[in-house]
Scaffold this active site. Structure first.
Site, mmCIF file in Angstrom:
data_model
loop_
_atom_site.group_PDB
_atom_site.id
_atom_site.type_symbol
_atom_site.label_atom_id
_atom_site.label_comp_id
_atom_site.label_asym_id
_atom_site.label_seq_id
_atom_site.Cartn_x
_atom_site.Cartn_y
_atom_site.Cartn_z
ATOM 1 C CE LYS A 100 51.484 -5.109 -11.965
ATOM 2 N NZ LYS A 100 51.385 -4.961 -13.414
ATOM 3 C CG ASP A 159 47.195 -7.820 -19.371
ATOM 4 O OD1 ASP A 159 46.964 -7.969 -18.157
ATOM 5 O OD2 ASP A 159 48.331 -7.576 -19.819
ATOM 6 C CG PHE A 177 53.425 -3.284 -19.501
ATOM 7 C CD1 PHE A 177 54.713 -3.162 -20.008
ATOM 8 C CD2 PHE A 177 53.218 -4.088 -18.387
ATOM 9 C CE1 PHE A 177 55.785 -3.823 -19.398
ATOM 10 C CE2 PHE A 177 54.280 -4.753 -17.771
ATOM 11 C CZ PHE A 177 55.564 -4.608 -18.286
HETATM 12 C C1 LIG Z 1 52.193 -5.686 -14.441
HETATM 13 C C2 LIG Z 1 51.513 -6.060 -15.687
HETATM 14 C C3 LIG Z 1 51.898 -7.188 -16.438
HETATM 15 C C4 LIG Z 1 53.130 -8.000 -16.099
HETATM 16 O O1 LIG Z 1 53.016 -8.678 -14.892
HETATM 17 P P1 LIG Z 1 54.334 -9.340 -14.232
HETATM 18 O O2 LIG Z 1 53.808 -10.021 -13.014
HETATM 19 O O3 LIG Z 1 55.290 -8.222 -13.956
HETATM 20 O O4 LIG Z 1 54.899 -10.280 -15.230
HETATM 21 C C5 LIG Z 1 51.140 -7.540 -17.529
HETATM 22 N N1 LIG Z 1 50.072 -6.830 -17.892
HETATM 23 C C6 LIG Z 1 49.665 -5.740 -17.213
HETATM 24 C C7 LIG Z 1 48.437 -5.017 -17.644
HETATM 25 C C8 LIG Z 1 50.374 -5.311 -16.099
HETATM 26 O O5 LIG Z 1 49.986 -4.214 -15.444
#
Ligand SMILES: *Cc1c(COP(=O)(O)O)cnc(C)c1O
Length: 405
Positions: free
Chosen positions: A254, A225, A140
């Site tokens: 986050k 990420d 994700f």
């Molecule tokens: C939450 C998340 C995202 C997206 O972040 P947003 O602030 O909602 O755009 C991207 N990568 C990972 C691994 C995430 O957990």
């Protein structure tokens, strides 16, 4: 019992786009790892706003930073730089492999910047042929069209017309699949060191080392990420520090703002130069208010006390969940690192993670799911032992309710 407020859940369906289906309760106030709803009912927060509220709710250091910056300067645009942004870039580059920072407002935006940087860099390295981006099943990376395409989950990425091209997906933790897919045409490999939304699935040490070696061999960039795993979540400032494997680009969001929207893409000076003046940007990215809060977050989180406390609290979660499991036999495994914990449902309860979430809310506890089979816990990094104990007691009541039908 039910709230008298006209600002209620029913209103949501009348005035909001229906892309979310929020809970019936509406929280109005929080302190530490506790939250209260409109009826003043108390909840222990094991969700932390999906790994965002790393210092709980209304942490005094963050409230103070927000109030102080709020009286000085909120916003300028990137026509000018500002002190909080410079400080944040300095702290992040001093504390990581990185030498350069780019600021954004969300994880998806930081990832979008990472992918666009990788494509620009590759164009300069290998010409137009070097455009392949490799990512992993169950990944994700956010909801912009490029990041959702790289995330590769059809439920999120299909139905919006033609997608960005040159993106391939292979199994996570399968090094031979990567070896078969990667080539000198590969621009970048993007991965989460621990897959979050996909079900709290850690990369193996061998895999992450192998990915690094294959990227080096084919002159491809490795993008971590760390939007969910970053800012102390795993007990190190960033999860890559556990593995001892450095990426070329890292994204963080986050928990970086502890609840205030702010994100960063971090990279090396050599790679950063591919984003020349004018190639990318954001109105809000790196604004003084957001950066002031992020500086305050890091001033608390990036300390040995808080980081070592995370491993200790991890043990409390694992011990508590295993004790519950010994009584009710609901999990096949408790996995994850630090305060990114996943309780995987066994065959008998397969697909029912949401039932545990609903029962938890009824017992006065907020937690999360990660897919249909995993109950996820991402609480405040400074949650107290007392709050963990009380939250686990409430979770036990929820598990009992589900297990006993
Ligand atoms: C939450 C998340 C995202 C997206 O972040 P947003 O602030 O909602 O755009 C991207 N990568 C990972 C691994 C995430 O957990």
């Amino acid at each position: 019992m039910t709230t008298q407020s006209t600002l209620n859940r029913a209103l949501f369906d009348q005035v909001m786009v229906p892309n979310y289906n929020p809970a019936a309760i509406i929280p109005v106030r929080g302190e530490g790892a506790k939250v209260w709803d409109q009826d003043n009912r108390e909840y222990i927060d094991f969700a932390g706003g999906i790994a965002v509220n790393c210092l709980g709710h209304c942490h005094p250091v963050l409230v103070e930073a927000l109030a102080e910056q709020g009286k000085k300067l909120w916003h300028l645009s990137n026509v000018m730089t500002n002190e909080p942004a410079l400080q944040l870039a300095k702290t992040l580059t001093d504390s990581t492999f990185a030498e350069r920072a780019y600021f954004a407002n969300s994880g998806a935006e930081a990832n979008e910047a990472a992918l666009k940087l990788a494509r620009r860099w590759a164009l300069e390295q290998g010409g137009e042929e070097k455009d392949q981006i490799i990512a992993f099943t169950k990944a994700f990376h956010g909801r912009t069209f490029f990041t959702v395409t790289v995330g590769g989950q059809p439920a999120y990425s299909d139905g919006f017309g033609p997608k960005p091209q040159g993106v391939d997906h292979i199994e996570f933790n399968d090094l031979s699949a990567l070896e078969a897919a990667i080539s000198d045409r590969t621009c970048a490999v993007m991965m989460e060191p621990i897959q979050g939304e996909g079900g709290i699935i850690p990369a193996t040490q061998e895999f992450i080392e192998g990915v690094r070696a294959l990227c080096d061999k084919h002159n491809a960039l490795l993008i971590f990420d760390e939007v969910q795993t970053g800012v102390g979540r795993t007990g190190e400032l960033y999860a890559y520090q556990h593995y001892g494997v450095e990426p070329d680009i890292l994204t963080t969001a986050k928990a970086l703002g502890g609840g205030f929207p702010v994100a960063a893409m971090l990279t090396k000076a050599d790679i950063a130069k591919s984003l020349k003046v004018g190639t990318h940007g954001s109105t809000y990215g790196g604004n003084p208010l957001a950066c002031a809060v992020a500086n305050a977050v890091l001033s608390v989180v990036n300390t040995p006390e808080v980081l070592s406390g995370v491993s200790d609290k991890h043990q409390q979660f694992v011990a508590g969940l295993e004790a519950i499991n010994a009584k009710y036999d609901v999990f096949s495994e408790v996995r994850g690192q630090g305060l990114l914990v996943g309780a995987v449902l066994n065959e008998r309860f397969a697909g029912r993670a949401r039932d545990f979430l609903v029962a938890s809310a009824e017992a006065g506890l907020m937690c999360l799911v990660a897919g249909a089979n995993v109950v996820r816990f991402t609480p405040s990094l400074v949650i107290t032992d007392e709050e963990i104990k009380e939250g686990l007691a409430r979770f036990e009541r929820a598990v009992a309710a589900v297990a006993q039908g």
